[in-house]
Enzyme design. Sequence first.
Site, PDB file in Angstrom:
ATOM      1  N   CYS A 182       0.812  -1.225   0.000  1.00 24.26           N
ATOM      2  CA  CYS A 182       0.000   0.000   0.000  1.00 24.26           C
ATOM      3  C   CYS A 182       0.843   1.272   0.000  1.00 24.26           C
ATOM      4  O   CYS A 182       0.299   2.372  -0.122  1.00 24.26           O
ATOM      5  CB  CYS A 182      -0.947  -0.014   1.194  1.00 24.26           C
ATOM      6  SG  CYS A 182      -1.942  -1.507   1.246  1.00 24.26           S
TER       7      CYS A 182
ATOM      8  N   HIS B 253      -9.933   1.576   0.015  1.00 21.44           N
ATOM      9  CA  HIS B 253      -8.467   1.466   0.040  1.00 21.44           C
ATOM     10  C   HIS B 253      -7.987   0.965  -1.313  1.00 21.44           C
ATOM     11  O   HIS B 253      -8.254  -0.176  -1.697  1.00 21.44           O
ATOM     12  CB  HIS B 253      -8.064   0.507   1.152  1.00 21.44           C
ATOM     13  CG  HIS B 253      -6.600   0.465   1.429  1.00 21.44           C
ATOM     14  ND1 HIS B 253      -5.666   1.187   0.701  1.00 21.44           N
ATOM     15  CD2 HIS B 253      -5.882  -0.209   2.365  1.00 21.44           C
ATOM     16  CE1 HIS B 253      -4.464   0.956   1.192  1.00 21.44           C
ATOM     17  NE2 HIS B 253      -4.565   0.101   2.195  1.00 21.44           N
TER      18      HIS B 253
ATOM     19  N   PHE C 106       1.790  -3.616   3.967  1.00 24.50           N
ATOM     20  CA  PHE C 106       2.183  -4.931   4.481  1.00 24.50           C
ATOM     21  C   PHE C 106       3.670  -5.124   4.231  1.00 24.50           C
ATOM     22  O   PHE C 106       4.202  -4.785   3.164  1.00 24.50           O
ATOM     23  CB  PHE C 106       1.419  -6.036   3.757  1.00 24.50           C
ATOM     24  CG  PHE C 106       0.006  -6.254   4.249  1.00 24.50           C
ATOM     25  CD1 PHE C 106      -0.575  -5.430   5.205  1.00 24.50           C
ATOM     26  CD2 PHE C 106      -0.750  -7.304   3.749  1.00 24.50           C
ATOM     27  CE1 PHE C 106      -1.875  -5.632   5.648  1.00 24.50           C
ATOM     28  CE2 PHE C 106      -2.053  -7.526   4.188  1.00 24.50           C
ATOM     29  CZ  PHE C 106      -2.614  -6.702   5.134  1.00 24.50           C
TER      30      PHE C 106
ATOM     31  N   HIS D  19      -3.090   7.362   6.789  1.00 24.33           N
ATOM     32  CA  HIS D  19      -3.332   6.079   6.124  1.00 24.33           C
ATOM     33  C   HIS D  19      -4.735   5.588   6.490  1.00 24.33           C
ATOM     34  O   HIS D  19      -5.480   5.157   5.629  1.00 24.33           O
ATOM     35  CB  HIS D  19      -2.257   5.073   6.524  1.00 24.33           C
ATOM     36  CG  HIS D  19      -2.251   3.836   5.707  1.00 24.33           C
ATOM     37  ND1 HIS D  19      -2.156   3.851   4.333  1.00 24.33           N
ATOM     38  CD2 HIS D  19      -2.330   2.522   6.063  1.00 24.33           C
ATOM     39  CE1 HIS D  19      -2.175   2.605   3.875  1.00 24.33           C
ATOM     40  NE2 HIS D  19      -2.287   1.785   4.903  1.00 24.33           N
TER      41      HIS D  19
ATOM     42  N   LYS E 144     -10.078   7.380   2.853  1.00 21.08           N
ATOM     43  CA  LYS E 144     -10.440   5.993   2.539  1.00 21.08           C
ATOM     44  C   LYS E 144     -11.864   5.683   2.996  1.00 21.08           C
ATOM     45  O   LYS E 144     -12.464   4.717   2.529  1.00 21.08           O
ATOM     46  CB  LYS E 144      -9.466   5.024   3.193  1.00 21.08           C
ATOM     47  CG  LYS E 144      -8.077   5.011   2.572  1.00 21.08           C
ATOM     48  CD  LYS E 144      -7.187   3.986   3.248  1.00 21.08           C
ATOM     49  CE  LYS E 144      -5.795   3.967   2.639  1.00 21.08           C
ATOM     50  NZ  LYS E 144      -5.022   5.176   2.984  1.00 21.08           N
TER      51      LYS E 144
ATOM     52  N   GLU F 191      -1.403   4.786  14.291  1.00 23.72           N
ATOM     53  CA  GLU F 191      -1.058   5.969  13.506  1.00 23.72           C
ATOM     54  C   GLU F 191      -1.320   7.257  14.280  1.00 23.72           C
ATOM     55  O   GLU F 191      -0.523   8.202  14.239  1.00 23.72           O
ATOM     56  CB  GLU F 191      -1.828   5.986  12.190  1.00 23.72           C
ATOM     57  CG  GLU F 191      -1.398   7.113  11.257  1.00 23.72           C
ATOM     58  CD  GLU F 191      -2.001   7.007   9.879  1.00 23.72           C
ATOM     59  OE1 GLU F 191      -1.568   7.772   8.984  1.00 23.72           O
ATOM     60  OE2 GLU F 191      -2.904   6.171   9.666  1.00 23.72           O
TER      61      GLU F 191
END
Length: 416
Positions: free
Chosen positions: A166, A343, A404, A306, A338, A317
């Site tokens: 991502c 996403h 990831f 994010h 998002k 975050e």
Amino acid sequence: MELKRVVITGIGTINPLGDNIMDFFDNLDKGLSGAGMITRFDTTLFKTKFACEIKNYDPLKYGIDRKEERKLDFYSQFAMIAADQAIKDSGLNSENSDPSRIGVILGSGIGGITTMFNEVEGYFDGGKIPRFSPFLIPKMIPDIAPGMISMKYGYRGPNYATVSACASSNHAMIDAFTHLRLGKADVIITGGSEAGISIPSIGGFNSAQAISTNNEEYSTASRPFDKTRDGFVMGEGSGILVFEEYEHAKARGAKIYCEVAGGGMTADAYHITAPHPDGLGAENVMRLAVEDAGLSLDEIDYINVHGTATPLGDIAELKAVKAVFKEHAFKLNISSTKSMTGHLLGATGAVEALVCVHAIIDSIIPPTINFKVEDPEIDYNLNLTLNKAQKREVRAALSNTFGFGGHNCSLVLKKI
């Protein structure tokens, strides 16, 4: 060596909130949800039956003919469409720019995963003679989209793809920024593209327990910072930006949206899918990005986080934001778009960079929608721009993407 300045002179997108920039920005400000039931395949056997698809998508509508369509996976089609918009918007042509000094650097997390699945499935269902399409490999590989764009426009500068889940398109944009500030090119078409609404993607993320299964309330299922969040909602599309060396842009009379000020890249070195619980990688990458931009922390007015609506990620975050910005964290705006777009995996950084461009040039912060229930582990003294857009002058914006594998990227854009 004196580093060159880099600006944005063209923008384009196709995503669940719009197939052009104006519609995208308008729908962001309205706080619309792009979620709907999946139409790409039969979801009967899947835990998740919804996603943020591009509505009524037909490549013919965007000038991709049937012959081209057979050679291009959806992710490449999306990239070509958004790139065409951005290049036209920038006014680039062979008279005002040298094609040998124009590059294309794009990010994609999973490339042509739909093509790969369809071909393998067809092989096992295809009878006695094993047969694959001659277009399988060029349709599947993540680097073909920048290659196709370079071939269409004759751009002979740096040309490649970045793959970091991502964080892919943020890595691509930071690479583009670095090439330009070092004088290695005059212009780079950059951003990302993804087509992740597919059988293996939805099935795989279901097995990983990463995506929402809230089929009954699908339109509001992407709910960052809400106690009832249960994972991200898959999106698709592309965001493309024209990064250009400042003096080159001035010399050809280009319109300039804003300046690319800095970037940071770190690793969590912690877990294959989960963020560090204290957000240490996220904390470090934001600090590095702001330092690289030569800005003070209190000059950042907006963070597009994010914010995927995963139980662990949102908490980590926001911990990192507070650790970096301290008291200023409560004076800036934060939002997760998002909640509207879903996403977009490897394309998410590019689409969210466009959100930051919008915030800077139009003095508006798009909201985090779908919020209802407070989570005791989240500090709501932070301005999370919940449910409604807010007007505000934005001098500089920070865009976070985390992938990831523990990949972290932050990009800083500022008013010029």
